[in-house]
Scaffold this active site. Structure first.
Site, short mmCIF file in Angstrom:
data_model
loop_
_atom_site.label_atom_id
_atom_site.label_comp_id
_atom_site.label_asym_id
_atom_site.label_seq_id
_atom_site.Cartn_x
_atom_site.Cartn_y
_atom_site.Cartn_z
N LYS A 151 33.74 -69.26 -34.37
CA LYS A 151 34.12 -68.59 -33.11
C LYS A 151 35.07 -67.43 -33.35
O LYS A 151 35.09 -66.47 -32.59
CB LYS A 151 34.84 -69.59 -32.20
CG LYS A 151 33.98 -70.74 -31.72
CD LYS A 151 34.89 -71.73 -30.98
CE LYS A 151 34.16 -72.99 -30.59
NZ LYS A 151 35.03 -74.16 -30.61
N LYS A 156 43.29 -72.23 -41.66
CA LYS A 156 43.70 -71.66 -40.37
C LYS A 156 45.14 -71.15 -40.40
O LYS A 156 45.47 -70.18 -39.71
CB LYS A 156 43.50 -72.68 -39.24
CG LYS A 156 42.03 -72.93 -38.97
CD LYS A 156 41.74 -73.39 -37.56
CE LYS A 156 40.24 -73.34 -37.33
NZ LYS A 156 39.80 -73.89 -36.07
N LYS A 188 31.20 -69.86 -42.98
CA LYS A 188 30.50 -70.56 -41.91
C LYS A 188 30.52 -69.74 -40.62
O LYS A 188 31.43 -68.94 -40.40
CB LYS A 188 31.09 -71.97 -41.68
CG LYS A 188 32.39 -72.03 -40.95
CD LYS A 188 32.68 -73.44 -40.43
CE LYS A 188 33.91 -73.36 -39.52
NZ LYS A 188 34.00 -74.38 -38.52
N1 AQP Z 1 29.07 -73.18 -38.49
C1 AQP Z 1 28.91 -74.43 -38.09
N2 AQP Z 1 27.85 -75.15 -38.49
C2 AQP Z 1 27.67 -76.44 -38.07
N3 AQP Z 1 28.55 -77.07 -37.25
C3 AQP Z 1 29.63 -76.38 -36.85
N4 AQP Z 1 30.66 -76.70 -36.04
C4 AQP Z 1 31.51 -75.65 -35.93
N5 AQP Z 1 31.05 -74.62 -36.65
C5 AQP Z 1 29.88 -75.05 -37.22
C6 AQP Z 1 30.79 -78.00 -35.41
O1 AQP Z 1 30.97 -77.78 -34.01
C7 AQP Z 1 31.78 -78.83 -33.50
C8 AQP Z 1 32.87 -78.25 -32.65
O2 AQP Z 1 33.67 -77.39 -33.38
P1 AQP Z 1 35.08 -77.00 -32.74
O3 AQP Z 1 34.89 -76.30 -31.49
O4 AQP Z 1 35.91 -78.20 -32.66
O5 AQP Z 1 35.79 -76.06 -33.69
P2 AQP Z 1 35.61 -75.31 -34.98
O6 AQP Z 1 34.96 -76.13 -36.04
O7 AQP Z 1 36.95 -74.85 -35.27
O8 AQP Z 1 34.66 -74.14 -34.54
P3 AQP Z 1 34.69 -72.76 -35.23
O9 AQP Z 1 33.58 -71.96 -34.72
O10 AQP Z 1 34.74 -72.93 -36.70
O11 AQP Z 1 36.03 -72.14 -34.69
P4 AQP Z 1 37.12 -71.34 -35.48
O12 AQP Z 1 36.55 -70.01 -35.69
O13 AQP Z 1 38.27 -71.32 -34.52
O14 AQP Z 1 37.40 -72.09 -36.73
C9 AQP Z 1 32.29 -79.63 -34.68
O15 AQP Z 1 31.51 -80.80 -34.79
C10 AQP Z 1 32.05 -78.72 -35.84
O16 AQP Z 1 31.82 -79.45 -37.03
#
Ligand code: AQP
Length: 357
Positions: free
Chosen positions: A220, A115, A217
């Site tokens: 968001k 990040k 993966k």
């Molecule tokens: N692609 C994924 N597959 C399975 N689980 C996922 N999680 C996130 N992406 C996947 C799980 O969702 C929960 C909440 O995630 P979060 O909102 O805390 O943040 P994150 O992991 O940062 O979500 P993103 O989509 O990956 O955001 P960005 O793009 O900002 O990095 C967690 O349990 C996570 O494991």
């Protein structure tokens, strides 16, 4: 509340674009755990601001995650749903954990590296210490089980390391205060206050991949909207994104081994399996030899059938936030009661004067 009770904790960041990966990797797993555990599901807004968030969108994003919890079947009366910023003890315990965790441990965190990117000097201090706040979220409630996607595995290992170091460092004091319980660490037994939390990771959707690139993966923050199905997509949008999902030209194989080296096919079969509560082997039994021209419409039907009712209920809840806000207020009050107990114990363990007034 000194004895450790079995409890589930997990959280989602209110950063918008809540997607199928968040749902299958996390929220969908939260629901059945309610039958066997006391559960606390948090909207982690303090975590969200480790990268810039527009304040004008924050409230809507917090309510969106809360709506997803409720629409997916989380019962906020039997369990606790709240937003992190309303329970100040998370930030207090995070400070104490900042003093327990070592720089070397945090330096190894891959999420920070990803990040922060090349411009690490400009990353917020909060982004660096994100995992100690996550440890605090979990351990404020002395949670024993944490359901998350695979990307959070390393952070959960850090949570375990912090709990272990705290228990070791303060074992004598914890015993003297008659808190916690004996725990085995190698050949030794220490008096531990915090549980060594078990991650609950697994199943066919532990890591849902981007629909545009099977090596990344689903996320968001991916600039391509076609890379993810968001929870509020309507039936047409879901079908279009699945139709446009990247694939290879081969038919689906007969066995899981046949998915090796085919990340996009592996991902779509995994999504199908997770949505239908089965596994990849069963999906392949039904679709072995099928071309994507056949499999994709079947997947789109299943996705619409499972996601559309949740999206409808989310829209209903979000249209008038009174119900959501009442859930968050009630949840915060109940969470705070548990959190205050833990913090009073922790302050006493650390030796602060006035921990219990
Ligand atoms: N692609 C994924 N597959 C399975 N689980 C996922 N999680 C996130 N992406 C996947 C799980 O969702 C929960 C909440 O995630 P979060 O909102 O805390 O943040 P994150 O992991 O940062 O979500 P993103 O989509 O990956 O955001 P960005 O793009 O900002 O990095 C967690 O349990 C996570 O494991």
């Amino acid at each position: 509340m000194s004895k450790i009770q079995e409890r589930v904790f997990s959280g989602i960041q209110p950063t918008g674009n809540l997607h199928l990966g968040n749902y299958l990797g996390a929220i969908k797993k939260f629901v059945p755990l309610q039958n066997d555990y006391n559960c606390i599901y948090c909207v982690v807004d303090l975590h969200a601001i480790t990268v810039w968030q527009d304040p004008a969108e924050m409230a809507a994003n917090i309510r969106e995650v809360t709506a997803a919890y409720l629409a997916s079947g989380i019962d906020p009366k039997k369990h606790i749903v709240f937003n992190q910023s309303q329970v100040a003890e998370h930030a207090e315990l995070a400070w104490i954990f900042n003093c327990v965790a070592r720089m070397g441990w945090l330096n190894r965190m891959t999420q920070f590296k990803e990040k922060a990117g090349k411009d690490r000097e400009k990353a917020s201090v909060g982004l660096f210490s994100y995992p100690t706040l996550m440890a605090s979220d979990i351990l404020t409630y002395r949670a024993t089980h944490v359901p998350v996607g695979e990307d959070q595995k390393q952070h959960l290992e850090l949570t375990r390391d912090i709990a272990q170091k705290f228990n070791n460092d303060f074992s004598d004091r914890i015993k003297e205060l008659s808190l916690g319980e004996p725990m085995k660490v190698g050949d030794e037994t220490v008096q531990g206050y915090f549980p060594i939390t078990e991650p609950l990771i697994g199943g066919p959707a532990a890591r849902v991949m981007s629909l545009r690139d099977g090596s990344k993966k689903m996320s968001k923050s991916d600039p391509s909207d076609l890379s993810r199905i968001v929870m509020t997509d309507d039936a047409d949008a879901i079908a279009k994104k699945i139709r446009k999902a990247k694939t290879d030209a081969d038919p689906l194989p007969e066995t899981i081994e046949g998915l090796e080296g085919r990340p996009e096919a592996d991902n779509l079969v995994g999504i199908f399996a997770a949505l239908t509560d089965t596994d990849q082997a069963s999906v392949l039994k039904d679709y072995a030899g099928a071309q994507f021209g056949t499999f994709k419409p079947a997947l789109a039907d299943v996705a619409v059938e499972k996601i559309a009712p949740i999206a409808d209920e989310m829209r209903r809840l979000q249209a008038d936030p009174t119900e959501i806000d009442a859930v968050l207020k009630d949840g915060s009050d109940r969470a705070r009661e548990i959190a205050c107990e833990t913090l009073a114990d922790v302050k006493e363990i650390v030796g602060f004067v006035g921990a219990r007034r």
